[in-house]
Design a protein around this motif. Sequence first.
Motif, PDB file in Angstrom:
ATOM      1  N   PHE A  41       0.797  -1.234   0.000  1.00  0.00           N
ATOM      2  CA  PHE A  41       0.000   0.000   0.000  1.00  0.00           C
ATOM      3  C   PHE A  41       0.828   1.282   0.000  1.00  0.00           C
ATOM      4  CE2 PHE A  41      -2.559  -3.260   2.297  1.00  0.00           C
ATOM      5  CZ  PHE A  41      -3.576  -3.379   1.359  1.00  0.00           C
ATOM      6  N   SER A  42       2.136   1.157  -0.140  1.00  0.00           N
ATOM      7  CA  SER A  42       3.031   2.329  -0.156  1.00  0.00           C
ATOM      8  C   SER A  42       2.873   3.207   1.077  1.00  0.00           C
ATOM      9  CB  SER A  42       2.813   3.174  -1.418  1.00  0.00           C
ATOM     10  OG  SER A  42       3.402   2.556  -2.540  1.00  0.00           O
ATOM     11  N   VAL A  43       2.689   2.590   2.225  1.00  0.00           N
ATOM     12  CA  VAL A  43       2.617   3.362   3.466  1.00  0.00           C
ATOM     13  C   VAL A  43       3.985   3.360   4.126  1.00  0.00           C
ATOM     14  CG1 VAL A  43       0.179   2.860   3.830  1.00  0.00           C
ATOM     15  CG2 VAL A  43       1.897   1.345   4.821  1.00  0.00           C
ATOM     16  N   ASP A  44       4.236   4.366   4.942  1.00  0.00           N
ATOM     17  CA  ASP A  44       5.483   4.431   5.686  1.00  0.00           C
ATOM     18  C   ASP A  44       5.584   3.221   6.601  1.00  0.00           C
ATOM     19  OD1 ASP A  44       7.096   5.378   8.247  1.00  0.00           O
ATOM     20  OD2 ASP A  44       7.696   6.666   6.586  1.00  0.00           O
ATOM     21  N   GLU A  45       6.787   2.704   6.778  1.00  0.00           N
ATOM     22  CA  GLU A  45       6.970   1.506   7.610  1.00  0.00           C
ATOM     23  C   GLU A  45       6.626   1.745   9.070  1.00  0.00           C
ATOM     24  OE1 GLU A  45      11.783   1.970   8.483  1.00  0.00           O
ATOM     25  OE2 GLU A  45      11.051   0.479   7.049  1.00  0.00           O
ATOM     26  N   GLN A  46       6.489   2.998   9.463  1.00  0.00           N
ATOM     27  CA  GLN A  46       6.105   3.313  10.840  1.00  0.00           C
ATOM     28  C   GLN A  46       4.591   3.292  11.039  1.00  0.00           C
ATOM     29  OE1 GLN A  46       8.564   3.751  13.176  1.00  0.00           O
ATOM     30  NE2 GLN A  46       9.895   3.255  11.446  1.00  0.00           N
ATOM     31  N   LEU A  47       3.824   3.269   9.943  1.00  0.00           N
ATOM     32  CA  LEU A  47       2.371   3.361  10.079  1.00  0.00           C
ATOM     33  C   LEU A  47       1.775   2.111  10.714  1.00  0.00           C
ATOM     34  CD1 LEU A  47      -0.052   5.245   9.368  1.00  0.00           C
ATOM     35  CD2 LEU A  47      -0.397   3.793   7.364  1.00  0.00           C
ATOM     36  N   VAL A  48       2.245   0.951  10.303  1.00  0.00           N
ATOM     37  CA  VAL A  48       1.785  -0.312  10.880  1.00  0.00           C
ATOM     38  C   VAL A  48       3.001  -1.021  11.456  1.00  0.00           C
ATOM     39  CG1 VAL A  48       0.577  -2.487  10.493  1.00  0.00           C
ATOM     40  CG2 VAL A  48      -0.026  -0.473   9.135  1.00  0.00           C
ATOM     41  N   GLN A  49       3.008  -1.205  12.768  1.00  0.00           N
ATOM     42  CA  GLN A  49       4.164  -1.784  13.441  1.00  0.00           C
ATOM     43  C   GLN A  49       3.753  -2.996  14.275  1.00  0.00           C
ATOM     44  OE1 GLN A  49       6.794   1.046  15.462  1.00  0.00           O
ATOM     45  NE2 GLN A  49       5.743   2.734  14.450  1.00  0.00           N
ATOM     46  N   ALA A  50       4.712  -3.873  14.498  1.00  0.00           N
ATOM     47  CA  ALA A  50       4.455  -5.056  15.319  1.00  0.00           C
ATOM     48  C   ALA A  50       5.428  -5.107  16.486  1.00  0.00           C
ATOM     49  CB  ALA A  50       4.578  -6.322  14.489  1.00  0.00           C
ATOM     50  N   VAL A  51       4.911  -5.433  17.635  1.00  0.00           N
ATOM     51  CA  VAL A  51       5.719  -5.625  18.831  1.00  0.00           C
ATOM     52  C   VAL A  51       5.596  -7.092  19.218  1.00  0.00           C
ATOM     53  CG1 VAL A  51       6.049  -5.002  21.253  1.00  0.00           C
ATOM     54  CG2 VAL A  51       5.314  -3.255  19.600  1.00  0.00           C
ATOM     55  N   ILE A  52       6.687  -7.833  19.140  1.00  0.00           N
ATOM     56  CA  ILE A  52       6.667  -9.255  19.435  1.00  0.00           C
ATOM     57  C   ILE A  52       7.496  -9.548  20.680  1.00  0.00           C
ATOM     58  CG2 ILE A  52       8.574  -9.665  17.807  1.00  0.00           C
ATOM     59  CD1 ILE A  52       7.417 -12.470  17.349  1.00  0.00           C
ATOM     60  N   ALA A  53       6.970 -10.369  21.561  1.00  0.00           N
ATOM     61  CA  ALA A  53       7.679 -10.729  22.792  1.00  0.00           C
ATOM     62  C   ALA A  53       9.003 -11.395  22.434  1.00  0.00           C
ATOM     63  CB  ALA A  53       6.820 -11.683  23.618  1.00  0.00           C
ATOM     64  N   GLY A  54      10.084 -10.909  23.013  1.00  0.00           N
ATOM     65  CA  GLY A  54      11.398 -11.454  22.715  1.00  0.00           C
ATOM     66  C   GLY A  54      12.126 -10.711  21.625  1.00  0.00           C
ATOM     67  N   GLY A  55      11.455  -9.724  21.018  1.00  0.00           N
ATOM     68  CA  GLY A  55      12.095  -8.922  19.985  1.00  0.00           C
ATOM     69  C   GLY A  55      12.297  -9.664  18.678  1.00  0.00           C
ATOM     70  N   PRO A  56      13.079  -9.090  17.747  1.00  0.00           N
ATOM     71  CA  PRO A  56      13.275  -9.684  16.416  1.00  0.00           C
ATOM     72  C   PRO A  56      13.740 -11.133  16.442  1.00  0.00           C
ATOM     73  CG  PRO A  56      14.130  -7.445  16.467  1.00  0.00           C
ATOM     74  CD  PRO A  56      13.773  -7.790  17.885  1.00  0.00           C
ATOM     75  N   THR A  57      14.527 -11.493  17.446  1.00  0.00           N
ATOM     76  CA  THR A  57      15.014 -12.877  17.537  1.00  0.00           C
ATOM     77  C   THR A  57      13.865 -13.874  17.571  1.00  0.00           C
ATOM     78  OG1 THR A  57      16.993 -12.168  18.733  1.00  0.00           O
ATOM     79  CG2 THR A  57      16.375 -14.487  18.933  1.00  0.00           C
ATOM     80  N   ALA A  58      12.752 -13.469  18.201  1.00  0.00           N
ATOM     81  CA  ALA A  58      11.606 -14.365  18.369  1.00  0.00           C
ATOM     82  C   ALA A  58      10.905 -14.691  17.057  1.00  0.00           C
ATOM     83  CB  ALA A  58      10.604 -13.753  19.346  1.00  0.00           C
ATOM     84  N   MET A  59      11.237 -13.986  15.982  1.00  0.00           N
ATOM     85  CA  MET A  59      10.653 -14.321  14.685  1.00  0.00           C
ATOM     86  C   MET A  59      11.188 -15.652  14.180  1.00  0.00           C
ATOM     87  SD  MET A  59       8.305 -12.504  13.279  1.00  0.00           S
ATOM     88  CE  MET A  59       8.437 -13.081  11.587  1.00  0.00           C
ATOM     89  N   TYR A  60      12.409 -16.001  14.592  1.00  0.00           N
ATOM     90  CA  TYR A  60      13.080 -17.176  14.042  1.00  0.00           C
ATOM     91  C   TYR A  60      13.232 -18.331  15.029  1.00  0.00           C
ATOM     92  CZ  TYR A  60      14.307 -13.462  10.809  1.00  0.00           C
ATOM     93  OH  TYR A  60      14.237 -12.412   9.939  1.00  0.00           O
TER      94      TYR A  60
END
Length: 303
Positions: A90-109
Motif C-alpha cells: 500500500f506504499s505506506v510508511d513503515e512506521q504506520l503499521v508496526q508489530a511488537v513481538i515478545a522477545g524482539g526480532p530474535t523471536a521471529m526465528y
Amino acid sequence: MEFNLSNLTTEQRNKHSLQIDKMTTYEILTIMNSEDSSIAPAVRRVLPQIERAVELTYEALNRGGRLFYIGAGTSGRLGVLDAAECPPTFSVDEQLVQAVIAGGPTAMYKAVEGAEDDGEEAVNALLERGLSAQDVVIGITASGRTPFVIEGLKYTRQRKACTIALTCNKQALVSQYADHTIEVVVGPEVLAGSTRLKAATAQKMVLNMISTAAMIKLGKVYENLMVDLHASNRKLRERARRILMAITGVTYEEAVLVLEQTQQEVKPAIVMIKTGCTYQQAVESLQQSKGFVREAITRLLHF
C-alpha cells in the motif's frame, strides 16, 4: 499472576483426533483438512466485531495515528508478517503499521523462553515507539491470557489509545483490558493446545481483513487493484504496468512510458490517462482528493 488453562477451548482435546498417532499419513491430512474447514465459518460469525475493529483502525489512521500489533509466539509473528507486508502493498510508511513481538526480532526465528510472561518488555517497547492517544493497538493472543499482551493493552489504555483484543477463546481474560474484542472460537486443535494450527489461521484471516479493509477505506485501492503499491523491484514494476493496462486499456509500451513519467506511481498514471492531464495536475488532484483515484478523476473532468 496465575491462570487456569484447563477450561480454555484452545487447550481442550479434539475428539476427532484422539487416535491421530495411529493414523496413516493420508488420514492425518484428512482430519487436519476437515478441522480447517471450520475456520472460515468461525470468522464469519464474528464479522460484526471485525467490522468495528476495521472502523476503529481506519479512524485512528485517518487522524494521523498508527496501528500496532502486539503478541507473543505465533500470534506475535502473525502481527510482524501483516505489518511487514503493508509498505510494499500500500506504499505506506513503515512506521504506520508496526508489530511488537515478545522477545524482539530474535523471536521471529526461534522461541524466546519466558518472553510471553514479560509484561514489562511490552510496556517498554510501546514506550520506545512513542505510543500516543492517536494510535490503535491490537493485542493478539490465542489463549487470551498472555501477560505480554495484557500488560501492553493496560499501558495502551493509560495512554488513552484505542485497544482491540483478538483471541480464540470466549470471555477471555484479555477482553477485560480492551475497548473492543474479537473472540473467534475455532474449537480444539488437532494437537491439543497447538494454537499455531486453527487458531493461528483464524488470526491471520482476521488481521488480513482489518489491515486490507482499513487501507481500502484510506483510498489505497482502485476497483480491486493495488494502485498504491510500491514498485521497488522488477516484479512489482511489472505488476504496476499490468495494473495500469487493466484499468485504462493502454498498451504495455504506453504503460511503461507513463509510469516513467510518474516515477512508477500508478495512481497519478491512471489519472493522467483517464483525464489527459499532466503529471503535476494529477498529483494535485490526488492530494485534494486525499488519495482517492475516483474522486481525483471526477474533480479534473468536472473542473
